[in-house]
Design an enzyme around this catalytic site. Structure first.
Site, PDB file in Angstrom:
ATOM      1  N   ALA A  85       7.379  -2.677   5.900  1.00 57.64           N
ATOM      2  CA  ALA A  85       7.888  -2.030   4.688  1.00 57.64           C
ATOM      3  C   ALA A  85       6.785  -1.699   3.696  1.00 57.64           C
ATOM      4  O   ALA A  85       6.890  -0.711   2.959  1.00 57.64           O
ATOM      5  CB  ALA A  85       8.943  -2.917   4.027  1.00 57.64           C
ATOM      6  N   THR A  86       5.723  -2.499   3.644  1.00 58.71           N
ATOM      7  CA  THR A  86       4.638  -2.190   2.714  1.00 58.71           C
ATOM      8  C   THR A  86       4.021  -0.838   3.042  1.00 58.71           C
ATOM      9  O   THR A  86       3.812   0.006   2.161  1.00 58.71           O
ATOM     10  CB  THR A  86       3.573  -3.291   2.736  1.00 58.71           C
ATOM     11  OG1 THR A  86       4.136  -4.495   2.193  1.00 58.71           O
ATOM     12  CG2 THR A  86       2.358  -2.902   1.897  1.00 58.71           C
TER      13      THR A  86
ATOM     14  N   GLN B 267      15.104  -5.834   2.470  1.00 60.26           N
ATOM     15  CA  GLN B 267      16.055  -6.944   2.415  1.00 60.26           C
ATOM     16  C   GLN B 267      17.480  -6.512   2.742  1.00 60.26           C
ATOM     17  O   GLN B 267      18.320  -7.353   3.065  1.00 60.26           O
ATOM     18  CB  GLN B 267      16.035  -7.588   1.024  1.00 60.26           C
ATOM     19  CG  GLN B 267      14.701  -8.145   0.590  1.00 60.26           C
ATOM     20  CD  GLN B 267      14.298  -9.382   1.365  1.00 60.26           C
ATOM     21  OE1 GLN B 267      15.130 -10.054   1.985  1.00 60.26           O
ATOM     22  NE2 GLN B 267      13.011  -9.714   1.348  1.00 60.26           N
TER      23      GLN B 267
ATOM     24  N   SER C 258      11.758  -3.252   7.474  1.00 58.88           N
ATOM     25  CA  SER C 258      10.744  -4.112   8.085  1.00 58.88           C
ATOM     26  C   SER C 258      11.390  -5.017   9.117  1.00 58.88           C
ATOM     27  O   SER C 258      12.445  -5.608   8.865  1.00 58.88           O
ATOM     28  CB  SER C 258      10.073  -4.961   7.000  1.00 58.88           C
ATOM     29  OG  SER C 258       9.017  -5.732   7.534  1.00 58.88           O
ATOM     30  N   GLY C 259      10.750  -5.153  10.289  1.00 59.38           N
ATOM     31  CA  GLY C 259      11.331  -5.917  11.380  1.00 59.38           C
ATOM     32  C   GLY C 259      11.499  -7.394  11.098  1.00 59.38           C
ATOM     33  O   GLY C 259      12.521  -7.994  11.435  1.00 59.38           O
ATOM     34  N   HIS C 260      10.514  -8.010  10.475  1.00 52.79           N
ATOM     35  CA  HIS C 260      10.563  -9.475  10.366  1.00 52.79           C
ATOM     36  C   HIS C 260      11.535  -9.973   9.305  1.00 52.79           C
ATOM     37  O   HIS C 260      11.775 -11.174   9.198  1.00 52.79           O
ATOM     38  CB  HIS C 260       9.155 -10.037  10.126  1.00 52.79           C
ATOM     39  CG  HIS C 260       8.641  -9.884   8.726  1.00 52.79           C
ATOM     40  ND1 HIS C 260       8.634 -10.926   7.821  1.00 52.79           N
ATOM     41  CD2 HIS C 260       8.105  -8.826   8.082  1.00 52.79           C
ATOM     42  CE1 HIS C 260       8.111 -10.515   6.680  1.00 52.79           C
ATOM     43  NE2 HIS C 260       7.780  -9.246   6.816  1.00 52.79           N
TER      44      HIS C 260
ATOM     45  N   THR D 297      -1.875   4.147  17.475  1.00 55.61           N
ATOM     46  CA  THR D 297      -1.157   3.798  18.698  1.00 55.61           C
ATOM     47  C   THR D 297       0.059   2.942  18.378  1.00 55.61           C
ATOM     48  O   THR D 297      -0.036   1.936  17.667  1.00 55.61           O
ATOM     49  CB  THR D 297      -2.092   3.030  19.654  1.00 55.61           C
ATOM     50  OG1 THR D 297      -3.213   3.854  19.956  1.00 55.61           O
ATOM     51  CG2 THR D 297      -1.367   2.646  20.934  1.00 55.61           C
TER      52      THR D 297
ATOM     53  N   CYS E 224       4.958 -12.332  -1.286  1.00 56.27           N
ATOM     54  CA  CYS E 224       3.789 -11.471  -1.484  1.00 56.27           C
ATOM     55  C   CYS E 224       3.119 -11.703  -2.833  1.00 56.27           C
ATOM     56  O   CYS E 224       2.015 -11.224  -3.065  1.00 56.27           O
ATOM     57  CB  CYS E 224       4.184 -10.007  -1.361  1.00 56.27           C
ATOM     58  SG  CYS E 224       4.827  -9.598   0.280  1.00 56.27           S
TER      59      CYS E 224
END
Length: 387
Positions: free
Chosen positions: A76-77, A185, A205-207, A246, A332
């Site tokens: 996301a960043t 979120q 964001s995946g995590h 990549t 963060c």
């Protein structure tokens, strides 16, 4: 019982554990299917490309978007930076040099905003109310024919407040501005229909949704209106020229699987988490004086509870709770000595902003966990207060 080595995990806004079902989906691409998705001259590359495009299609379907509108990023960043910097720079040539954001945005939005100011853009950071919500009339006054972009977080990472994105987007569109939303979120927890909603750019964001770290995505609207941010990095023209590099095939596959699982289980899981959150708050409020819930009264994420506790040094409180994995706010910003900018924005004085805990509940959180956490926090607060 939880202990310092394996504390009870209540920090799901910072990150979530990788779902085993997601790891299963990723496994072939971590082992045998190692091809580069940009290698189009042999079977290894073809299979990698097919896996990436399948993941793109599934993410698009989950968000009500088109596959061509999904750009893979590292998280996301990076998505926020492409959206804020890229959109503003692209629109400056058309006489739009203004950017508007909310005071409670993540630093991954506010810091790019400050970078744009140094480039000569007009940046407006709007205050929010004590409930964390933006005043729509104030937003309407701030957006004009020179505004390139409005950025409003879907769900706040500290206090869980949900902004009214449809209303914000309608105001932005009326002035010809694009709306970007940081949904790190919110994705997987709220329902999105990006074909219909007035959102031009959306980050995830995946995590944050039981997927892998190191991968995210940016929705970039392809029509009505067509949105084309400038890239912020170059080198190969991958992802339609917006994000060269990549692609991590296994991570892209994992992101798609994680989002699908979240949405398949969303309604039941969010209802369960809301009950746990409310039960936790009721226990704390009943047994402790001088405790407040931040964002109470506004729509919030089901899994979020941010509390401020009078008369407590939160660092000492955390030291007294080695068996609980909690945070004071954004992961963060944890190295910053000043109070949380989010809590300051909703009007908390420094003493309360520095005396706040964030509980982030998750899939593995049970009623017994909530009862245990509440009892331990009450015990520790009373001990620090000398009660």
């Amino acid at each position: 019982m939880p202990d310092a080595a394996r504390p009870l995990y209540l920090d799901h806004h910072a990150t979530t554990p990788l779902d085993p079902r997601v790891l299963d989906a990723m496994d072939p691409f971590l082992r045998d299917e190692f091809g580069n998705a940009a290698s189009r001259t042999h079977a290894y590359g073809w299979r990698a490309e097919a896996a990436v495009e399948s993941a793109r299609e599934r993410i698009a379907a989950a968000l009500g978007a088109e596959p061509r509108e999904i750009v893979f990023t590292s998280g996301a960043t990076e998505s926020n930076n492409i959206a804020v910097l890229g959109a503003a720079r692209a629109r400056r040539a058309h006489g739009r040099d203004g950017v508007v954001a909310l005071a409670t945005e993540h630093r991954a939005v506010l810091d790019p905003l400050r970078a744009l100011e140094r480039e000569g853009f007009r940046a407006v950071v709007l205050p929010v109310g004590s409930d964390g919500l933006v005043d729509l009339d104030r937003l309407r006054d701030a957006v004009d024919e020179r505004t390139a972009l409005v950025s409003a977080m879907a769900a706040n990472n500290e206090i869980g407040v949900l902004q009214p994105l449809d209303a914000i987007g309608a105001i932005a569109r009326e002035a010809g501005a694009w709306l970007h939303s940081d949904a790190a979120q919110a994705a997987g927890r709220l329902a999105f229909d990006l074909a219909a909603q007035p959102i031009e750019l959306l980050s995830l964001s995946g995590h944050k949704l039981y997927g892998p770290k190191g991968v995210g995505a940016l929705f970039v609207r392809a029509r009505r209106p067509r949105v084309r941010p400038e890239p912020i990095q170059y080198g190969g023209g991958h992802e339609r020229g917006l994000r060269s590099g990549t692609l991590p095939v296994a991570l892209c596959v994992g992101l798609a699987r994680a989002l699908e699982l979240c949405l398949a289980e969303r309604e039941a899981e969010q209802a369960r988490l809301a009950r746990l959150r409310d039960g936790l708050w009721e226990r704390l409020a009943a047994e402790l004086d001088g405790v407040r819930c931040n964002g109470l009264g506004a729509p919030r994420l089901a899994a979020n509870l941010s509390v401020s506790i009078e008369g407590v040094d939160v660092d000492k409180l955390l030291l007294a709770l080695p068996d609980l994995a909690l945070s004071t706010g954004s992961a963060c910003s944890s190295a910053q000595p000043e109070p949380s900018h989010v809590l300051s924005a909703i009007g908390l004085p420094p003493r309360l902003a520095r005396a706040s805990l964030r509980f982030g509940l998750g899939r593995a959180t049970s009623e017994d966990d909530v009862a245990y956490a509440a009892a331990r926090v009450v015990e520790a607060v009373r001990g620090l207060r000398g009660v």
